[in-house]
Motif scaffolding. Structure first.
Motif, PDB file in Angstrom:
ATOM      1  N   UNK A   1       9.861   3.630  -0.474  1.00 54.88           N
ATOM      2  CA  UNK A   1       8.587   3.204  -1.008  1.00 54.88           C
ATOM      3  C   UNK A   1       8.662   3.020  -2.518  1.00 54.88           C
ATOM      4  N   UNK A   2       9.430   3.875  -3.172  1.00 53.54           N
ATOM      5  CA  UNK A   2       9.563   3.793  -4.624  1.00 53.54           C
ATOM      6  C   UNK A   2      10.070   2.424  -5.048  1.00 53.54           C
ATOM      7  N   UNK A   3      10.991   1.840  -4.267  1.00 53.79           N
ATOM      8  CA  UNK A   3      11.531   0.515  -4.571  1.00 53.79           C
ATOM      9  C   UNK A   3      10.428  -0.533  -4.533  1.00 53.79           C
ATOM     10  N   UNK A   4       9.580  -0.475  -3.540  1.00 54.61           N
ATOM     11  CA  UNK A   4       8.467  -1.426  -3.434  1.00 54.61           C
ATOM     12  C   UNK A   4       7.528  -1.259  -4.620  1.00 54.61           C
ATOM     13  N   UNK A   5       7.223  -0.034  -4.960  1.00 51.02           N
ATOM     14  CA  UNK A   5       6.308   0.215  -6.077  1.00 51.02           C
ATOM     15  C   UNK A   5       6.859  -0.363  -7.379  1.00 51.02           C
ATOM     16  N   UNK A   6       8.145  -0.225  -7.591  1.00 46.93           N
ATOM     17  CA  UNK A   6       8.732  -0.739  -8.823  1.00 46.93           C
ATOM     18  C   UNK A   6       8.755  -2.270  -8.853  1.00 46.93           C
ATOM     19  N   UNK A   7       8.595  -2.897  -7.713  1.00 49.56           N
ATOM     20  CA  UNK A   7       8.588  -4.364  -7.627  1.00 49.56           C
ATOM     21  C   UNK A   7       7.196  -4.936  -7.345  1.00 49.56           C
ATOM     22  N   UNK A   8       6.191  -4.129  -7.431  1.00 49.65           N
ATOM     23  CA  UNK A   8       4.843  -4.540  -7.029  1.00 49.65           C
ATOM     24  C   UNK A   8       4.277  -5.721  -7.806  1.00 49.65           C
ATOM     25  N   UNK A   9       4.772  -5.981  -9.011  1.00 48.89           N
ATOM     26  CA  UNK A   9       4.259  -7.083  -9.820  1.00 48.89           C
ATOM     27  C   UNK A   9       4.956  -8.408  -9.538  1.00 48.89           C
ATOM     28  N   UNK A  10       5.976  -8.390  -8.714  1.00 47.35           N
ATOM     29  CA  UNK A  10       6.680  -9.628  -8.397  1.00 47.35           C
ATOM     30  C   UNK A  10       5.794 -10.504  -7.502  1.00 47.35           C
ATOM     31  N   UNK A  11       5.892 -11.811  -7.639  1.00 48.20           N
ATOM     32  CA  UNK A  11       4.998 -12.706  -6.893  1.00 48.20           C
ATOM     33  C   UNK A  11       5.188 -12.673  -5.373  1.00 48.20           C
ATOM     34  N   UNK A  12       6.322 -12.201  -4.910  1.00 50.94           N
ATOM     35  CA  UNK A  12       6.545 -12.152  -3.462  1.00 50.94           C
ATOM     36  C   UNK A  12       6.285 -10.757  -2.868  1.00 50.94           C
ATOM     37  N   UNK A  13       5.582  -9.895  -3.607  1.00 48.50           N
ATOM     38  CA  UNK A  13       5.255  -8.555  -3.126  1.00 48.50           C
ATOM     39  C   UNK A  13       3.737  -8.399  -3.113  1.00 48.50           C
ATOM     40  N   UNK A  14       3.214  -7.995  -1.978  1.00 48.97           N
ATOM     41  CA  UNK A  14       1.784  -7.685  -1.851  1.00 48.97           C
ATOM     42  C   UNK A  14       1.666  -6.376  -1.096  1.00 48.97           C
ATOM     43  N   UNK A  15       0.928  -5.456  -1.637  1.00 49.04           N
ATOM     44  CA  UNK A  15       0.788  -4.141  -1.012  1.00 49.04           C
ATOM     45  C   UNK A  15      -0.615  -4.007  -0.436  1.00 49.04           C
ATOM     46  N   UNK A  16      -0.675  -3.458   0.766  1.00 48.92           N
ATOM     47  CA  UNK A  16      -1.943  -3.260   1.459  1.00 48.92           C
ATOM     48  C   UNK A  16      -2.057  -1.801   1.864  1.00 48.92           C
ATOM     49  N   UNK A  17      -3.246  -1.261   1.710  1.00 47.58           N
ATOM     50  CA  UNK A  17      -3.497   0.150   1.987  1.00 47.58           C
ATOM     51  C   UNK A  17      -4.529   0.250   3.104  1.00 47.58           C
ATOM     52  N   UNK A  18      -4.322   1.202   3.988  1.00 44.23           N
ATOM     53  CA  UNK A  18      -5.221   1.384   5.128  1.00 44.23           C
ATOM     54  C   UNK A  18      -6.669   1.595   4.680  1.00 44.23           C
TER      55      UNK A  18
END
Length: 127
Positions: free
Chosen positions: A1-18
């Motif tokens: 998960x840490x990897x995703x968080x560090x890339x969260x600003x990239x245009x191909x990353x979108x995070x969704x929370x329950x």
């Protein structure tokens, strides 16, 4: 998960929370459509949301639960449990919560923890 968080600003990353899905399913479907390159109107998202609600998924659990045909769940319908906020309190006492809180604060930064616990209300990863 840490990897995703560090890339969260990239245009191909979108995070969704329950919690965000529970709070505004239609808005989150519009956001998901946008992330996938679709212009989804709120009206169409509202139509789709009717099929993405917990009670609707539970009604079709035999087709929607992961590995539903393998018989790994005691009940496919229970896979789509309530998932209500704070549900964990029924399983953990204050001592376990304190250990959890201490440990997560050693492992993750405050903005990630805010998002993990509160969704975009706590910290919008895109901001």
């Amino acid at each position: 998960f840490w990897t995703v968080w560090s890339r969260r600003h990239q245009p191909n990353v979108a995070m969704f929370h329950y919690l965000d899905l529970q709070t505004d399913l239609v808005g989150e479907l519009v956001r998901l459509g946008h992330a996938l390159g679709y212009q989804l109107s709120r009206e169409r998202a509202a139509e789709l949301a009717e099929h993405a609600r917990l009670d609707e998924m539970r009604a079709h659990a035999s087709a929607l639960a992961p590995e539903a045909t393998e018989g790994i769940w005691r009940s496919n319908e229970r896979f789509f449990r309530a998932g209500s906020r704070g549900e964990w309190r029924h399983f953990f006492d204050d001592a376990v919560y304190r250990r959890y809180y201490d440990r997560i604060n050693q492992l993750a930064p405050p903005d990630l923890l805010a998002w993990a616990h509160e969704g975009r209300q706590g910290c919008d990863p895109a901001a």
